[in-house]
Enzyme design. Structure first.
Site, PDB file in Angstrom:
ATOM      1  N   ILE A 152       0.859  -1.180   0.000  1.00  0.00           N
ATOM      2  CA  ILE A 152       0.000   0.000   0.000  1.00  0.00           C
ATOM      3  C   ILE A 152       0.894   1.229   0.000  1.00  0.00           C
ATOM      4  CG2 ILE A 152      -2.019  -1.065   1.097  1.00  0.00           C
ATOM      5  CD1 ILE A 152      -1.105  -0.009   3.764  1.00  0.00           C
ATOM      6  N   ASP A 153       0.356   2.356  -0.389  1.00  0.00           N
ATOM      7  CA  ASP A 153       1.160   3.562  -0.547  1.00  0.00           C
ATOM      8  C   ASP A 153       1.736   4.051   0.781  1.00  0.00           C
ATOM      9  OD1 ASP A 153       0.672   3.573  -3.249  1.00  0.00           O
ATOM     10  OD2 ASP A 153      -1.003   4.977  -3.124  1.00  0.00           O
ATOM     11  N   LYS A 154       2.788   4.840   0.675  1.00  0.00           N
ATOM     12  CA  LYS A 154       3.471   5.382   1.850  1.00  0.00           C
ATOM     13  C   LYS A 154       2.510   6.097   2.786  1.00  0.00           C
ATOM     14  CE  LYS A 154       6.880   8.901   3.157  1.00  0.00           C
ATOM     15  NZ  LYS A 154       7.874   9.892   2.666  1.00  0.00           N
ATOM     16  N   THR A 156      -0.643   5.805   3.105  1.00  0.00           N
ATOM     17  CA  THR A 156      -1.825   5.025   3.466  1.00  0.00           C
ATOM     18  C   THR A 156      -1.496   4.121   4.644  1.00  0.00           C
ATOM     19  OG1 THR A 156      -2.563   5.015   1.165  1.00  0.00           O
ATOM     20  CG2 THR A 156      -3.540   3.378   2.627  1.00  0.00           C
TER      21      THR A 156
END
Length: 202
Positions: A152-154, A156
């Site tokens: 998952i994104d940084k 998030t």
């Protein structure tokens, strides 16, 4: 020199490619150090020149000097004795919020702001740096990232499933690839919404 010593010497001379460029067909003559400054992020000219001096830069398979002029279609490679930083996984004692664990997998709650795996500009403090400190012998995925089956994104926060065995890695990776696993995201939105529920695209 015996075979063993010869083998060790050969191993010590192994180079790891960090950058590879092919000059465009319309490339004007330009010093190799200036050329590389245009393509390697955060690299100073002095560092580039030092690398060239140490023989780290080749053009068309030949070591060059800083004053070499890049020509159209030149094949330029930058190689060092050590792997790229994103490939150097160092265990770091970073706290993990483990919400579930068994013999096959572990589920961790990644905080916002933490990068999942090392990459350009983020070589430490990642989830993988923490995982390899807390868990031994995590299986590598196809990108040589221990235990990782999704990301998952940084910015998030949320749960990530991490494989602890080769069997779990294979099954979990197949599930994420086939999109048979269910994921739910919660987001904060603002604006005027007339419908109580639905799909927002954009």
């Amino acid at each position: 020199m015996n075979n063993e010593s010869e083998h060790e010497e050969l191993e010590g001379n192994v180079k790891h490619e960090h950058h590879h460029f092919v000059a465009g067909s319309g490339q004007d003559p330009l010093r190799i150090d200036k050329y590389l400054m245009n393509f390697i992020e955060n690299a100073t000219r002095s560092k580039i020149q030092q690398g060239i001096k140490e023989g780290a830069v080749t053009v068309n398979g030949e070591v060059v000097k800083s004053n070499y002029k890049v020509k159209p279609l030149d094949d330029i490679r930058v190689s060092f004795d050590h792997p790229p930083h994103e490939s150097l996984l160092v265990a770091e004692d970073i706290p993990l919020n483990v919400v579930y664990e068994d013999d096959h997998l572990v589920v961790v709650n990644k905080p916002a702001g933490m990068v999942v795996h090392p990459g350009h500009g983020n070589y430490s403090g990642t989830l993988i740096n923490a995982l390899i400190h807390h868990f031994d012998n995590l299986p590598n995925n196809t990108s040589n990232r221990p235990g990782l089956v999704h990301r998952i994104d940084k910015d998030t926060s949320g749960l990530l499933v991490v494989a602890k065995t080769e069997e779990a890695m294979a099954h979990l990776s197949a599930q994420f690839a086939a999109k048979t696993s269910e994921r739910e995201y919660i987001a904060i939105v603002w604006g005027s919404f007339n419908e109580p529920k639905g799909t927002v695209e954009g």
